[in-house]
Design a protein around this motif. Structure first.
Motif, PDB file in Angstrom:
ATOM      1  N   ALA A   1       2.441 -20.832 -32.481  1.00 27.94           N
ATOM      2  CA  ALA A   1       1.467 -20.192 -31.594  1.00 27.94           C
ATOM      3  C   ALA A   1       0.046 -20.264 -32.134  1.00 27.94           C
ATOM      4  O   ALA A   1      -0.902 -20.517 -31.395  1.00 27.94           O
ATOM      5  CB  ALA A   1       1.866 -18.735 -31.349  1.00 27.94           C
ATOM      6  N   SER A   2      -0.110 -20.082 -33.436  1.00 31.75           N
ATOM      7  CA  SER A   2      -1.455 -20.028 -34.023  1.00 31.75           C
ATOM      8  C   SER A   2      -1.897 -21.350 -34.634  1.00 31.75           C
ATOM      9  O   SER A   2      -3.101 -21.592 -34.805  1.00 31.75           O
ATOM     10  CB  SER A   2      -1.514 -18.945 -35.105  1.00 31.75           C
ATOM     11  N   GLY A   3      -0.927 -22.207 -34.986  1.00 32.04           N
ATOM     12  CA  GLY A   3      -1.259 -23.453 -35.654  1.00 32.04           C
ATOM     13  C   GLY A   3      -1.580 -23.288 -37.126  1.00 32.04           C
ATOM     14  O   GLY A   3      -2.020 -24.229 -37.794  1.00 32.04           O
TER      15      GLY A   3
ATOM     16  N   GLY B   1      -1.740 -32.747 -35.269  1.00 35.05           N
ATOM     17  CA  GLY B   1      -0.906 -31.571 -35.098  1.00 35.05           C
ATOM     18  C   GLY B   1      -1.019 -30.949 -33.716  1.00 35.05           C
ATOM     19  O   GLY B   1      -0.025 -30.507 -33.139  1.00 35.05           O
ATOM     20  N   ALA B   2      -2.233 -30.931 -33.157  1.00 32.48           N
ATOM     21  CA  ALA B   2      -2.432 -30.325 -31.838  1.00 32.48           C
ATOM     22  C   ALA B   2      -1.567 -31.002 -30.780  1.00 32.48           C
ATOM     23  O   ALA B   2      -1.052 -30.335 -29.870  1.00 32.48           O
ATOM     24  CB  ALA B   2      -3.903 -30.395 -31.441  1.00 32.48           C
ATOM     25  N   MET B   3      -1.415 -32.317 -30.880  1.00 37.29           N
ATOM     26  CA  MET B   3      -0.560 -33.041 -29.938  1.00 37.29           C
ATOM     27  C   MET B   3       0.894 -32.591 -30.076  1.00 37.29           C
ATOM     28  O   MET B   3       1.571 -32.309 -29.078  1.00 37.29           O
ATOM     29  CB  MET B   3      -0.673 -34.547 -30.180  1.00 37.29           C
ATOM     30  N   HIS B   4       1.377 -32.509 -31.305  1.00 36.70           N
ATOM     31  CA  HIS B   4       2.755 -32.072 -31.545  1.00 36.70           C
ATOM     32  C   HIS B   4       2.983 -30.662 -31.006  1.00 36.70           C
ATOM     33  O   HIS B   4       3.953 -30.406 -30.289  1.00 36.70           O
ATOM     34  CB  HIS B   4       3.052 -32.100 -33.044  1.00 36.70           C
ATOM     35  N   PHE B   5       2.085 -29.741 -31.359  1.00 31.89           N
ATOM     36  CA  PHE B   5       2.270 -28.348 -30.966  1.00 31.89           C
ATOM     37  C   PHE B   5       2.231 -28.201 -29.450  1.00 31.89           C
ATOM     38  O   PHE B   5       2.980 -27.404 -28.870  1.00 31.89           O
ATOM     39  CB  PHE B   5       1.197 -27.466 -31.614  1.00 31.89           C
ATOM     40  N   ASP B   6       1.379 -28.971 -28.797  1.00 33.11           N
ATOM     41  CA  ASP B   6       1.285 -28.896 -27.338  1.00 33.11           C
ATOM     42  C   ASP B   6       2.571 -29.379 -26.682  1.00 33.11           C
ATOM     43  O   ASP B   6       3.035 -28.785 -25.699  1.00 33.11           O
ATOM     44  CB  ASP B   6       0.098 -29.730 -26.855  1.00 33.11           C
ATOM     45  N   ILE B   7       3.145 -30.430 -27.215  1.00 31.37           N
ATOM     46  CA  ILE B   7       4.413 -30.935 -26.661  1.00 31.37           C
ATOM     47  C   ILE B   7       5.498 -29.876 -26.805  1.00 31.37           C
ATOM     48  O   ILE B   7       6.239 -29.588 -25.857  1.00 31.37           O
ATOM     49  CB  ILE B   7       4.826 -32.239 -27.359  1.00 31.37           C
TER      50      ILE B   7
END
Length: 233
Positions: free
Chosen positions: A62-64, A77-83
């Motif tokens: 949730a926070s990264g 990382g943002a791409m992974h977390f969004d998926i």
């Protein structure tokens, strides 16, 4: 799967994509869900062929934020977390730059010709997402329209991303992307890509249930997409 086992599995997948020539130097990134709140991801600035299990980073989805490990998470990382946030069924992600598939991405050509039975059954087509600057919020935004129906996506001028229920499944899908690109490139050099007719494509899509395949798939929409482009067969 416990965190130690998962970390070793990520190391092995990294070694495989490096030895396959899907990444060079510090390219690419790999991640996997630990639980519903946490993701393990490769660190930034490390060759995927020479990683160590204790260098993996545990991230709060949730926070990264890094909750365990030293260093910065991959710039993608943002791409992974969004998926993960949009696809709860996805448990692992591999991002790489397989040369032939990336060549199609640089040329602006999706892998959407319905010519190979195995690919039609397993993934349908592999779309091309518009360009988004790597390491920024632009990148996941360009991918979101494709999450629902695709487990592998070409990234314009960048590479490819593959998703799966396991790290091995995500790796296999990345391998399938590159194999598809190689075959289509060869057929184009020979002067012709002979696509399968709609009737045969429909049979292959229906075969997914027989093989018990899961994951995103455009299904019969791939026929409609072909017709929308004026390519009825």
């Amino acid at each position: 799967m416990n965190k130690i086992t998962l970390a070793h599995e990520i190391v092995e997948i990294g070694r495989r994509i490096y030895q396959s020539g899907f990444v060079a130097a510090n390219d690419g990134n790999i991640s996997a869900r630990v639980d519903e709140e946490h993701v393990m991801i490769t660190p930034s600035g490390v060759s995927k062929g020479f990683m160590k299990a204790d260098s993996m980073l545990l991230i709060h989805l949730a926070s990264g934020e890094v909750v365990d490990g030293v260093g910065r998470p991959s710039t993608e990382g943002a791409m992974h977390f969004d998926i993960y946030k949009h696809r709860p069924d996805v448990r692992a992600i591999v991002h790489a730059h397989p040369p032939t598939a990336t060549g199609f991405a640089v040329a602006g050509i999706p892998l959407d010709q319905l010519a190979m039975p195995e690919l039609i059954v397993s993934m349908g087509t592999i779309p091309l997402a518009p360009y988004g600057t790597p390491g920024t919020a632009e990148l996941p935004e360009t991918l979101r329209p494709f999450y629902e129906e695709h487990d592998a996506i070409l990234l314009a001028n960048h590479g490819a991303v593959a998703m799966g229920r396991t790290l091995t499944e995500a790796l296999f899908k990345m391998e399938s992307v590159e194999m598809c690109a190689k075959i289509l490139f060869t057929a184009r050099m020979l002067g012709r890509v002979r696509e399968l007719p709609d009737e045969q494509v429909n049979k292959l899509v229906e075969a997914r249930s027989f093989y018990g395949l899961q994951g995103a798939h455009p299904g019969k929409k791939i026929i409609q997409q072909r017709r929308d482009k004026g390519e009825k067969k």
